[in-house]
Structure formats: C-alpha cells, structure tokens
Scaffold this motif. Structure first.
Motif, mmCIF file in Angstrom:
data_model
loop_
_atom_site.group_PDB
_atom_site.id
_atom_site.type_symbol
_atom_site.label_atom_id
_atom_site.label_comp_id
_atom_site.label_asym_id
_atom_site.label_seq_id
_atom_site.Cartn_x
_atom_site.Cartn_y
_atom_site.Cartn_z
ATOM 1 N N GLY A 263 34.931 -15.803 24.480
ATOM 2 C CA GLY A 263 34.909 -17.225 24.206
ATOM 3 C C GLY A 263 35.831 -18.009 25.119
ATOM 4 N N HIS A 264 36.091 -19.239 24.747
ATOM 5 C CA HIS A 264 36.945 -20.130 25.528
ATOM 6 C C HIS A 264 38.387 -20.051 25.023
ATOM 7 N N PRO A 265 39.336 -20.352 25.890
ATOM 8 C CA PRO A 265 40.746 -20.120 25.526
ATOM 9 C C PRO A 265 41.313 -21.148 24.552
ATOM 10 N N LYS A 266 42.127 -20.633 23.645
ATOM 11 C CA LYS A 266 42.878 -21.485 22.717
ATOM 12 C C LYS A 266 44.181 -20.781 22.379
ATOM 13 N N ALA A 267 45.112 -21.504 21.761
ATOM 14 C CA ALA A 267 46.350 -20.891 21.295
ATOM 15 C C ALA A 267 46.025 -19.978 20.116
ATOM 16 N N VAL A 268 46.509 -18.733 20.162
ATOM 17 C CA VAL A 268 46.244 -17.760 19.108
ATOM 18 C C VAL A 268 47.565 -17.182 18.611
ATOM 19 N N GLU A 269 47.480 -16.373 17.563
ATOM 20 C CA GLU A 269 48.670 -15.757 16.982
ATOM 21 C C GLU A 269 48.723 -14.272 17.333
ATOM 22 N N SER A 270 49.901 -13.787 17.610
ATOM 23 C CA SER A 270 50.083 -12.351 17.818
ATOM 24 C C SER A 270 50.527 -11.702 16.512
#
Length: 297
Positions: A263-270
């Motif tokens: 998909g397209h990039p977004k801020a995610v959680e680790s």
C-alpha cells in the motif's frame, strides 16, 4: 490522500547517502531522490554493480564502496565521504541481509545482526558530524514487519553462537534497527537539527527474499501478487520518511494496507518491545563497545 513519489518535494541542493542502493528498495529510493534533484551517493559493497545502477539513474549520482560486514570498510567509506562532502542532508540505512545460513562478518559478528544493525550503527556514528550542522537533515533506518517475529534482543547470545535461527536472528536485527532509531532520536533532540526516523517496506518483491525457505520460494510466484508489492512501492515509506516536511523525529512509516504488507506510506506503530528504553540504552552501549564507534550526541 495517498502519498506517492509525486509528493516528494524538490531535493536540489541536498546530499543523500543510500546504503545498498544498487538494487531493490535501495535502488528505487536513490533513483527517486536523484529524479527530484538530490546529489545521491550509492553506498554499495560491489562497486561495479553500483556503477551499473548509477548509469540507470538521472542527475548527480556517484558510487562509494561500503561493505557493512567490515568495520575497516565502514571507517574507510566514512573517511572518503568526509573528504568529498562538507555536509549530508539524508543518510538512509537501507542495506540488509535476510535469512541467510549461519555466517559471521569479518569482525566476528553474526551476519544479520552485524550487517543490519551494527554496520549501520557504526556508519551513522562516523557520519553524524556531517549531518548535525545541516538544517532539516535526517537519518532514516529501514526496519521490517519481521521486528515483531520472535522479537527480543538476546544479550546473552547476540551473535547466535549457542543456537542459530535464521528467522529469529533477522527479527532481532530489525528490532535493533527500531531501538537504534528511537534512542538516536532522543539524543538528537538535544541538538534541534537532525532527526531520526524509521520505515519499513511491507512485503516487497526483491532479491532480499532469495534466502527464504524453499517452500516460500516455490509458492512466491502465486502469492506474491496478492500480498506484496513492487520495489518502487516498497520504497515509498522510506522516501516519505526522508522527504515529507511533516515527518517528526521518532516516527515509523510503513504501508497502509492490511497487515502493513502493501500500500501507500503512512505513520505506523512498532511493537511494544521496540519502545523499551532500558533495552534501547543497553543495546546502544553494547553496540558502541562492539564497534568501537562513539557518537557525538
């Protein structure tokens, strides 16, 4: 809105160093930055392949020899870059190995931990003085969804000397990438110029998968179109982390699709484990001891 390569701001006047840039995600990252005007350095182990990659790119692209399995090579590359550049805007720690048979680096480190984490740790520390004076400079370190798999930093057996699992060793190295990113950001925050950011590509169809178990390589042609994406899409989280003016230090970018696979990039959680400050600080100290590299922050 879906962030794409077209959203990369003008990069003219900026210097970007990209490790592992002769193929796959690194190539696409370097190509896109060069297309938008950056002066790009392909930091690669195989100089001939690096030159071939550079010939396929537009703009100001040069090649720097860098073998992340050798501290001697890392120090030599950093010295070369100090001789050719007065400042660096972007350091993109992209190179990596995934799931190889048990091997050790020239300095005696387990190959995945030594290359993916310790090599980039040392390279960053030796170049950081070229980034600190540059407004808006960034260190972007590429992790993986695999940082959640059997996730732990095994301080009692960091080099997998007692037992070796390809998957566990890879997961440890990618978890280490994130812990390094977060601890570096806390240190950089005191200086107010450079930031440290992480990204992951999801599941990208690249040569990195060549050491996957045989059964996965057999079924990959069938399942890959369903759950993975091409390298140019896999590079987008790194490119956004490196260029989006709204990015903040300590953020982590990945694909917005199901499972963060594509998909397209977004801020995610680790993972929660990646945010353990005690482990981050211990890993930092151990990494300084193993590499002999001290950071100027």
């Amino acid at each position: 809105m879906k962030w794409t390569e077209r959203d990369i701001p003008e990069q003219k006047g900026r210097v970007a160093v990209v490790t592992g840039a002769n193929t796959g995600l690194g190539f696409e990252t370097a190509r896109a930055l060069a297309d938008h005007g950056a002066t790009v350095v392909l930091a690669v182990r195989d100089v001939d392949k690096g030159r071939q990659a550079a010939a396929r790119m537009s703009g100001d692209v040069t090649v720097q020899e860098l073998d992340l399995t050798s501290l001697e090579s890392i120090r030599a590359a950093a010295a070369d870059l100090h001789g050719t550049h007065t400042g660096i805007d972007l350091l993109i720690n992209n190179a990596g190995v995934m799931n190889p048979p048990k091997q050790i680096t020239r300095d005696g480190f387990e190959l995945q931990f030594g290359t993916n984490h310790l090599g980039h740790f040392a390279f960053t520390g030796l170049l950081l003085d070229l980034l600190l004076p540059v407004p808006g400079s960034r260190v972007v370190t590429v992790s993986s969804v695999a940082h959640r798999i059997r996730a732990a930093i095994h301080f009692d057996d960091l080099q997998s000397e007692r037992s070796y699992s390809r998957v566990a060793a890879y997961g440890q190295s990618k978890l280490a990438n994130l812990m390094f990113t977060y601890e570096l950001q806390r240190r950089l925050a005191l200086h107010g110029t450079t930031i440290s950011v992480a990204a992951h590509p999801g599941l990208a169809n690249t040569d990195l998968m060549r050491n996957s178990p045989a059964v996965l390589r057999v079924i990959a042609p069938v399942i890959a179109p369903l759950i993975s994406h091409k390298p140019d899409m896999g590079a987008l989280p790194t490119l956004r982390a490196a260029t989006d003016p709204d990015v903040r230090g300590g953020q982590y970018y990945g694909p917005d699709g199901m499972g963060e696979y594509r998909g397209h990039p977004k801020a995610v959680e680790s993972s929660p484990e990646s945010h353990d400050r005690t482990v981050q600080q211990r890993l930092w100290t151990v990494s300084e001891d193993l590499t002999g590299v001290k950071f100027p922050v």
